[in-house]
Design a protein around this motif. Structure first.
Motif, PDB file in Angstrom:
ATOM      1  N   GLY A 265      31.946  -6.372 -26.295  1.00 20.19           N
ATOM      2  CA  GLY A 265      33.022  -6.146 -25.198  1.00 20.19           C
ATOM      3  C   GLY A 265      32.328  -6.478 -23.807  1.00 20.19           C
ATOM      4  O   GLY A 265      32.934  -6.699 -23.049  1.00 20.19           O
ATOM      5  N   ILE A 266      30.893  -6.445 -23.646  1.00 18.03           N
ATOM      6  CA  ILE A 266      30.232  -6.887 -22.274  1.00 18.03           C
ATOM      7  C   ILE A 266      30.448  -8.330 -22.316  1.00 18.03           C
ATOM      8  O   ILE A 266      30.460  -9.103 -23.143  1.00 18.03           O
ATOM      9  CB  ILE A 266      28.669  -6.383 -22.257  1.00 18.03           C
ATOM     10  N   SER A 267      30.931  -8.721 -20.863  1.00 15.17           N
ATOM     11  CA  SER A 267      30.833 -10.248 -20.602  1.00 15.17           C
ATOM     12  C   SER A 267      29.454 -10.779 -20.521  1.00 15.17           C
ATOM     13  O   SER A 267      28.411 -10.205 -20.186  1.00 15.17           O
ATOM     14  CB  SER A 267      31.564 -10.299 -19.304  1.00 15.17           C
ATOM     15  N   ALA A 268      29.280 -12.110 -20.863  1.00 15.72           N
ATOM     16  CA  ALA A 268      28.106 -12.837 -21.050  1.00 15.72           C
ATOM     17  C   ALA A 268      27.599 -13.149 -19.595  1.00 15.72           C
ATOM     18  O   ALA A 268      26.365 -13.187 -19.291  1.00 15.72           O
ATOM     19  CB  ALA A 268      28.333 -14.068 -21.647  1.00 15.72           C
ATOM     20  N   ARG A 273      23.444 -11.585 -15.242  1.00 15.98           N
ATOM     21  CA  ARG A 273      23.248 -10.915 -14.230  1.00 15.98           C
ATOM     22  C   ARG A 273      22.286  -9.699 -14.144  1.00 15.98           C
ATOM     23  O   ARG A 273      21.423  -9.761 -13.123  1.00 15.98           O
ATOM     24  CB  ARG A 273      24.687 -10.053 -13.559  1.00 15.98           C
ATOM     25  N   VAL A 274      22.252  -8.960 -15.154  1.00 16.19           N
ATOM     26  CA  VAL A 274      21.042  -7.868 -15.441  1.00 16.19           C
ATOM     27  C   VAL A 274      19.872  -8.387 -15.039  1.00 16.19           C
ATOM     28  O   VAL A 274      19.016  -8.023 -14.744  1.00 16.19           O
ATOM     29  CB  VAL A 274      21.291  -7.016 -16.667  1.00 16.19           C
ATOM     30  N   ALA A 275      19.610  -9.477 -16.032  1.00 15.08           N
ATOM     31  CA  ALA A 275      18.238 -10.160 -16.093  1.00 15.08           C
ATOM     32  C   ALA A 275      18.167 -10.823 -14.751  1.00 15.08           C
ATOM     33  O   ALA A 275      16.915 -10.785 -14.137  1.00 15.08           O
ATOM     34  CB  ALA A 275      18.053 -11.232 -17.182  1.00 15.08           C
ATOM     35  N   ARG A 276      18.961 -11.438 -14.014  1.00 13.20           N
ATOM     36  CA  ARG A 276      18.752 -12.555 -12.793  1.00 13.20           C
ATOM     37  C   ARG A 276      18.672 -11.548 -11.656  1.00 13.20           C
ATOM     38  O   ARG A 276      17.926 -11.638 -11.108  1.00 13.20           O
ATOM     39  CB  ARG A 276      20.098 -13.265 -12.671  1.00 13.20           C
TER      40      ARG A 276
END
Length: 364
Positions: A265-268, A273-276
């Motif tokens: 369900g989470i968008s790719a 964005r979490v990593a970046r």
């Protein structure tokens, strides 16, 4: 119903949704997925209608596949693949026909010339590939085996790596070890990049010798039961520059933070964005030069894609790589990559048995 029959059934339902009456399949991985054909790429064509299917190949494969194709798939033996495919299209009564976007142009021209005037013939990008993104139980088991073979081979390699070996020697040794642990073949040319070359995200193994005080990045993937792993680890040869240690810890935390949010369900793009954002907050955003990850399976690169530009959504059954990196030109770089299977309860890290704390190998 076997898993190949289930896949064909799903594909036929997809064709109906796409308002197609049939499709011609020639991509090797798609043929493998739909009917289990593992021959040389280009040696077969599958015609699928809403109710029937026929596989066309030549006599070299007749004994292997006669009577073994999925139920409902007939075998046509000839070297005139596309002429026979047109005969099958007529036989099945297909008037709205799709083809894969990677169909070689010469074959497209041949089909376009041979097909009846009443048959529309249109490219349908990514139809089978969309189904392949969601792995079934059989595929998940193969992916687990591929990950375990890679883990064992890499751990064995670490016992042999030493200063003075060339990057090519390290890569070649890993390729040999992976076969000893049950893998079939590499899915891409193994990357070994040491010292300043570790700042090259896809620095192919060279004749450069490993030296004390360097980071070494090894990116590798190997097939087991037709499915591939894709793993990267970075280790040190003795003590390294403090900034290199610093970026290692940043990349490690970015990798772990990203894996933590992975679920259906989470968008790719949110995953990317979490990593970046984490790497950017630490001051190295400009040195993270690629997307955060991608799908893998029959091919080393499949959907969904974890990038800022992706419109994909993570689904149960996706196998995703998580591979943030920081690359300091002229100095060194770090990438840490894991394989993660999305489950109904969250995720399963298939490469969890490979440690992520910085491994420092002793130097003489």
């Amino acid at each position: 119903m076997g898993f190949y029959e289930e896949r064909l059934n799903k594909f036929q339902k997809l064709l109906k949704k796409l308002d197609l009456q049939g499709m011609i399949i020639s991509n090797a991985s798609n043929l493998n997925y739909l009917i289990g054909f593992g021959g040389v790429p280009g040696d077969g064509v599958l015609v699928v209608s809403l109710a029937d299917a026929a596989f066309i190949t030549d006599a070299r494969y007749e004994n292997e596949y006669v009577g073994t194709l999925p139920q409902g798939v007939s075998l046509k033996v000839t070297r005139q693949y596309y002429e026979k495919a047109v005969e099958v299209v007529r036989e099945f009564g297909i008037e709205k026909l799709g083809f894969e976007s990677d169909l070689p142009y010469a074959f497209y021209e041949e089909l376009d010339d041979l097909l009846p005037a009443n048959v529309s013939f249109d490219a349908v990008p990514g139809a089978v590939e969309a189904l392949r993104e969601t792995k079934d139980d059989q595929e998940a088991d193969a992916l687990r085996k591929a990950a375990q073979a890679s883990i064992k081979a890499f751990n064995a390699l670490l016992k042999e790596v030493k200063v003075g070996m060339t990057e090519k020697e390290v890569a070649n040794r890993l390729d040999v070890l992976q076969k000893e642990f049950g893998a079939e073949k590499p899915s891409f040319e193994t990357i070994v990049a040491s010292g300043y070359r570790s700042a090259m995200p896809h620095g192919m193994a060279s004749d450069k010798k490993l030296e004390a005080g360097e980071l070494v990045t090894v990116d590798f993937g190997y097939y087991v039961d037709g499915y591939t792993s894709d793993v990267t680890r970075t280790f040190a040869l003795g003590e390294v520059d403090p900034e290199l240690k610093k970026i290692y810890e940043i990349v490690k935390e970015a990798n772990e933070n990203t894996i933590d949010v992975l679920k259906a369900g989470i968008s790719a793009s949110e995953v990317d964005r979490v990593a970046r954002d984490f790497i950017t907050e630490k001051g190295y955003g400009e040195e993270f030069q690629h997307s955060t990850g991608h799908g893998a399976g029959l091919d080393i690169h499949e959907g969904p894609y974890l990038s800022s530009r992706s419109s994909d959504e993570v689904q149960v059954g996706n196998l995703l790589t998580v591979e943030p990196g920081i690359y300091l030109a002229g100095k060194g770089g770090v990438r840490i990559e894991d394989d993660v299977l999305i489950t109904k309860d969250g995720h399963e890290v298939l490469t969890a048995d490979l440690p992520k704390d910085l491994i420092v190998l002793p130097v003489d």
